[in-house]
Design an enzyme around this catalytic site. Structure first.
Site, PDB file in Angstrom:
ATOM      1  N   LYS A   1     -39.471  20.732  58.288  1.00  0.00           N
ATOM      2  CA  LYS A   1     -38.128  21.173  57.877  1.00  0.00           C
ATOM      3  C   LYS A   1     -37.055  20.379  58.629  1.00  0.00           C
ATOM      4  O   LYS A   1     -36.073  19.923  58.032  1.00  0.00           O
ATOM      5  CB  LYS A   1     -37.972  22.681  58.139  1.00  0.00           C
ATOM      6  CG  LYS A   1     -38.766  23.519  57.138  1.00  0.00           C
ATOM      7  CD  LYS A   1     -38.912  24.974  57.544  1.00  0.00           C
ATOM      8  CE  LYS A   1     -39.916  25.674  56.626  1.00  0.00           C
ATOM      9  NZ  LYS A   1     -40.274  27.024  57.059  1.00  0.00           N
TER      10      LYS A   1
ATOM     11  N   GLN B   1     -39.307  31.066  61.819  1.00  0.00           N
ATOM     12  CA  GLN B   1     -40.598  30.743  61.200  1.00  0.00           C
ATOM     13  C   GLN B   1     -41.572  31.922  61.305  1.00  0.00           C
ATOM     14  O   GLN B   1     -41.734  32.518  62.361  1.00  0.00           O
ATOM     15  CB  GLN B   1     -41.183  29.493  61.893  1.00  0.00           C
ATOM     16  CG  GLN B   1     -42.441  28.967  61.252  1.00  0.00           C
ATOM     17  CD  GLN B   1     -42.249  28.505  59.819  1.00  0.00           C
ATOM     18  OE1 GLN B   1     -41.294  27.811  59.486  1.00  0.00           O
ATOM     19  NE2 GLN B   1     -43.149  28.931  58.937  1.00  0.00           N
TER      20      GLN B   1
ATOM     21  N   ASP C   1     -33.558  31.861  53.787  1.00  0.00           N
ATOM     22  CA  ASP C   1     -34.902  32.257  53.302  1.00  0.00           C
ATOM     23  C   ASP C   1     -34.795  33.372  52.253  1.00  0.00           C
ATOM     24  O   ASP C   1     -35.752  33.654  51.545  1.00  0.00           O
ATOM     25  CB  ASP C   1     -35.748  32.782  54.475  1.00  0.00           C
ATOM     26  CG  ASP C   1     -36.675  31.710  55.044  1.00  0.00           C
ATOM     27  OD1 ASP C   1     -36.941  30.718  54.341  1.00  0.00           O
ATOM     28  OD2 ASP C   1     -37.133  31.877  56.189  1.00  0.00           O
TER      29      ASP C   1
END
Ligand code: NDP
Length: 291
Positions: free
Chosen positions: A51, A95, A118
């Site tokens: 990422k 994460q 997200d």
């Protein structure tokens, strides 16, 4: 039969993102993403690394925050609080999965919904259900919709079956398919569904998000169906250099000949997720800068 090329579509998405970033830079605005990793799970390290690398490739600002395994809940919440305040950061993600002592739900709640790229915060879940496009939708189902669109699949009036009801894939995927934009008629299946193969055989569009290698066989698939395989499963393979290979939830070799279109694994849904994360970050940046 059309093999839907996720690498190619992801490259198109990233090209659009790059154009957006260039335009924002002319206004003196630089999108920024913060990626927080707690602990040293090897797979998470790889995901976080890719990422951050993608941000660099696109000329975007990124902040990688790696915290030790023993980080407390309060320490993590303080990091989130600081990132919420940081005007150079427009997207924040933590994460998953964090170490077991971390309450992930509380962490998600602590992220400013405007920076929740997200799409896990309840406010963004509500916006998805309300079809309020100012919200953030989880990147993987967003990527699946883009694959359907780029493959020219008409969803309106079609019968769709989504196998899996997670908050990350199955549920948001079902909402996107049933939205007034896509207009499919949607059924969600899960581990307690009875007669799953027969149910799936009714689908014009079948989405598999289960986490079981080669679970969807030809007995699940109607001739001419479109199949989207979200699964990423490691299976032993003595002939592979690393001793394993990645397969989807769909038994590709036997299912593909039946389909009008199908995503392969790897090279289908996988590359889309990171591309849509970048797109969500630019969207967040635009919203925060009112442009
Ligand atoms: P979860 O484990 O959270 O959810 C799996 C779902 O599948 C659950 O709803 C479960 O039902 C259902 N399921 C499990 N076994 C069966 C069965 N025998 N019959 C019917 N349904 C079943 O997984 P995720 O949604 O997070 O991920 C699904 C897959 O997608 C995984 O392979 C994952 O690696 C992959 N993935 C890929 C991404 C990408 O970027 N391409 C991103 C995210 C995930 P129940 O609710 O009843 O337990």
């Amino acid at each position: 039969m059309q093999i839907i090329d996720g690498k190619q579509v992801a490259a198109q998405v990233l090209e659009e993102v790059a154009q957006d970033i260039a335009e924002l830079k002319t206004k003196g605005i630089l999108p920024g993403l913060a990626v927080v990793l707690v602990g040293n799970d090897p797979a998470s390290q790889v995901y976080v690394g890719s990422k951050v690398k993608k941000c660099a490739e696109l000329g975007m600002n990124s902040k990688k925050i790696v915290l030790p395994e023993e980080t407390t809940q309060d320490e993590l919440l303080e990091v989130i609080r600081q990132l919420n305040e940081d005007s150079s950061i427009h997207g924040i993600l933590v994460q998953s999965p964090p170490p077991p002592h971390i309450d992930e739900a509380e962490v998600v709640l602590a992220i400013n919904p405007a920076k929740d790229v997200d799409g896990f915060h309840p406010e963004n879940v509500a916006k998805l259900v309300l079809e309020d496009e100012t919200g953030f939708v989880p990147c993987t189902p967003l990527g699946c919709m883009r694959l359907l669109e780029s493959a020219g699949v008409q969803t309106a009036g079609k019968r769709a079956v989504v196998i899996g009801r997670s908050m990350i894939v199955g549920k948001p995927m079902a909402h996107l398919l049933m939205s007034k934009k896509a207009n499919a008629t949607v059924t969600i299946a899960h581990s307690r569904t009875v007669n799953l193969p027969d149910l799936c055989k009714e689908a014009d569009i079948l989405v598999a998000a289960i986490g079981r290698p080669n679970f969807v066989t030809k007995d699940f698939v109607k001739e001419g169906a479109v199949v989207i395989d979200v699964g990423i499963n490691r299976v032993d393979d003595a002939t592979a250099p690393r001793g394993y290979k990645i397969v989807g939830d769909v038994a590709y070799d036997e299912v593909a000949p039946l389909c009008s279109a199908i995503t392969p694994v790897p090279g289908g849904v996988g590359p889309m997720t990171i591309a849509l994360l970048m797109a969500n970050t630019v969207k967040a940046c635009r919203q925060q800068n009112h442009c």
